[in-house]
Enzyme design. Structure first.
Site, short mmCIF file in Angstrom:
data_model
loop_
_atom_site.label_atom_id
_atom_site.label_comp_id
_atom_site.label_asym_id
_atom_site.label_seq_id
_atom_site.Cartn_x
_atom_site.Cartn_y
_atom_site.Cartn_z
N ASP A 187 0.80 -1.22 0.00
CA ASP A 187 0.00 0.00 0.00
C ASP A 187 0.83 1.28 0.00
O ASP A 187 0.59 2.18 -0.79
CB ASP A 187 -0.93 -0.01 1.21
CG ASP A 187 -1.72 1.27 1.35
OD1 ASP A 187 -2.48 1.59 0.42
OD2 ASP A 187 -1.57 1.94 2.38
N TYR A 236 -8.38 2.25 6.26
CA TYR A 236 -9.14 2.65 5.09
C TYR A 236 -10.62 2.32 5.31
O TYR A 236 -11.21 1.53 4.60
CB TYR A 236 -8.62 1.96 3.82
CG TYR A 236 -7.25 2.44 3.40
CD1 TYR A 236 -7.11 3.65 2.71
CD2 TYR A 236 -6.11 1.70 3.69
CE1 TYR A 236 -5.86 4.10 2.32
CE2 TYR A 236 -4.85 2.15 3.31
CZ TYR A 236 -4.74 3.36 2.63
OH TYR A 236 -3.48 3.81 2.24
N GLU A 266 5.21 10.31 4.00
CA GLU A 266 4.99 8.94 3.53
C GLU A 266 4.59 8.98 2.06
O GLU A 266 4.12 10.00 1.54
CB GLU A 266 3.93 8.22 4.34
CG GLU A 266 3.84 6.72 4.00
CD GLU A 266 3.05 5.91 5.01
OE1 GLU A 266 3.19 4.68 4.98
OE2 GLU A 266 2.31 6.49 5.82
N ASP A 324 4.53 0.62 4.08
CA ASP A 324 4.41 -0.64 4.81
C ASP A 324 4.26 -1.79 3.81
O ASP A 324 4.52 -1.64 2.62
CB ASP A 324 3.23 -0.58 5.77
CG ASP A 324 1.93 -0.14 5.07
OD1 ASP A 324 1.89 -0.17 3.82
OD2 ASP A 324 0.97 0.23 5.77
#
Length: 548
Positions: free
Chosen positions: A155, A308, A514, A158
């Protein structure tokens, strides 16, 4: 006089472009560079070529030339020289003096963004893997009955596979590929793009079991994965697989994955008819499952809710229906899409909210002005004077989490709308300005795309690129290290600055630094749209935010 703002070089081996080299020395006030190859591109085989490209931006209309010196060999077709190096003079092929020409290399950006998705691959990597620091990983990903669930994309920084945002990413990427296919052709990236979207589509086909009416929607447990910092290739923690069923529904994730496969069927129609048919067949049965068993997947798969969580499923059902109509031309799908579509103004276009995407697609197939009005209302909110705030330096700022993704997705939509005849001048100019902020028109004068430009993030929140090559260990000490990431994660767009344009290149800052598959998707399609305009000499003049 020429004002050189940036110089880049590329080495082409066969048909593959390698956009990187060591800058050994800079001379003559930045007008001369000594460069050397990287270890991974040091060898040339018989028949390989070297293609050098030097990009400069000028304040006048006369095109410059550049001189190249190659140490240690004589290129074919050039006269021998008495010195140990050979010399040639380049021929200028493009002008960058400001009449609507971009200051940015969209060709490189497209190629690099595709490389980012290759770096996110899970499973058994192909023999032509282009990410030297990546290897096979998560080969044990399986379902309850031993179903093969290898493949797909990790994703973000990670190593979890979340099918909901993954499906949203594939759909936006494929939509951009279909709409702006000439950009992928002209950049030499079309085959790579087919491979890019096929990787998660193959995985989606594995996840759907129509005979049992079961759909796997996640592999890996959030907290367990986030407790470990290391390489994907070294994972040993349990990786449970989560599914939705008739009794525990997930219309949103099922609809999103069906939309991705239907869009993929259109993209592959002229490339691989058999594969396109396979995708369309799966999309139809998966949509029927989503429609028959309605509910939010994050109510059924509670581990996903923290990461999510879904706000609803009507938009995904509408999205799947309109893509199925475009792929099959069966009118009942259009009727479904018009039943499920929201009529209000969407809050955003992102992994969870697809209302405005449906509205845009429905306008494209029906030309009904009620849908164009919905799209216009959305973009009016996002453009200056609307309800969505801006940073002082001109970035539309919908949310602190991934502000670039919201801006890029809206920019992509604006370019799509312009192609369909909606306010082409203003929409294109605004979209160009938002993407330009991400590429250097900001108060730091830096690119927020890793590996692009002279200054870009070096400490992105991404475990794989942080880790050094084995046999060196990789753990939380690497995460906490002030050193740059061990590998350049080419093409990755970071989350973005705060509401005041502030940004720090910190690996520990997962809000702003990120990277994620959904961050890049709309961005890449927007870049494809800008390259499409450049190919047609319709690119708007660069819009500078004037922020220092």
């Amino acid at each position: 006089m020429f004002t050189t703002l940036m110089k880049t070089c590329s080495i082409a081996k066969g048909q593959e472009y390698i956009w990187d080299a060591h800058v050994v020395q800079k001379l003559n006030n930045g007008r001369e560079f000594v460069i050397a190859n990287k270890n991974y591109n040091k060898d040339l085989g018989a028949g390989d070529t070297i293609k050098m490209e030097i990009e400069a931006h000028t304040s006048v209309h006369t095109l410059p030339t550049a001189s190249l010196y190659f140490e240690g060999f004589q290129p074919s077709g050039y006269p021998a020289t008495p010195s140990p190096s050979s010399h040639m003079t380049t021929t200028p092929v493009t002008s960058h003096h400001g009449s609507g020409n971009s200051n940015y290399n969209y060709t490189k950006l497209l190629g690099d963004s595709i490389l980012f998705y290759e770096a996110q691959r899970s499973g058994k990597l192909p023999s032509d893997n282009r990410i030297p620091w990546r290897g096979d990983s998560a080969l044990g990903d399986k379902g309850d009955r031993g179903e093969d669930l290898t493949g797909g994309w990790y994703d973000a920084g990670d190593h979890i596979k979340f099918n909901f945002p993954m499906g949203a990413s594939v759909t936006l990427l494929t939509w951009g590929m279909i709409k702006f296919k000439d950009a992928y052709v002209s950049s030499g990236q079309l085959d790579h793009m087919y491979s890019c979207i096929k990787w998660p589509l193959d995985y989606f086909l594995k996840c759907w079991e129509p005979s049992r009416q079961e759909l796997y929607v996640q592999v890996g447990k959030g907290k367990t994965d986030h407790d470990v910092f290391g390489r994907a290739e070294d994972m040993t923690m349990p990786r449970p697989a989560y599914k939705v069923t008739a009794a525990h529904p997930g219309s949103d994730v099922a609809g999103q994955m069906a939309a991705a496969m239907a869009a993929g069927a259109i993209a592959f129609e002229t490339k691989d008819k058999v594969y396109a048919t396979k995708l369309l067949t799966a999309a139809k049965s998966l949509y029927a499952f989503a429609k028959a068993h309605q509910g939010k997947y994050s109510d059924s798969v509670t581990d996903a809710k923290e990461f999510y969580g879904s706000s609803g499923f009507q938009d995904e059902l509408a999205l799947a229906a309109v893509w199925l109509y475009k792929a099959s031309m069966e009118k009942h799908y259009l009727q479904d899409a018009e039943t499920y579509v929201a009529t209000g103004t969407a809050w955003a276009l992102d992994w969870d909210d697809k209302d405005v995407a449906v509205q845009m697609l429905l306008y494209g197939v029906t030309k009904d002005k009620k849908y164009s009005a919905m799209v216009e209302a959305f973009l009016q909110d996002f453009m200056p004077g609307g309800t969505v705030p801006y940073t002082p330096c001109g970035l539309v700022f919908r949310d602190k989490w991934g502000p670039f993704s919201y801006a890029a997705n809206a920019a992509m939509l604006a370019l799509m709308a312009a192609e369909d005849g909606l306010h082409p001048d203003s929409y294109r100019a605004w979209a160009e300005g938002q993407i330009s902020y991400m590429l250097g028109d900001n108060k730091y004068h830096m690119s927020f795309v890793v590996g692009y430009g002279l200054k870009y993030p070096l400490h992105v929140h991404h475990s794989g690129s942080t880790c050094p090559n084995p046999p060196a260990t990789c753990d939380w000490s690497n995460f906490d290290s002030p050193s740059p990431n061990a590998h350049v994660l080419y093409g990755a767009l970071v989350g973005g600055p705060d509401a005041h344009d502030n940004y720090k290149d910190l690996r520990t800052d997962y809000i702003h630094n990120e990277v994620a598959c959904d961050y890049n998707a709309g961005f890449q399609s927007a870049v494809a749209g800008l390259l499409h305009l450049k190919n047609r000499n319709q690119l708007p003049a660069p819009s500078l935010h004037g922020c220092t």
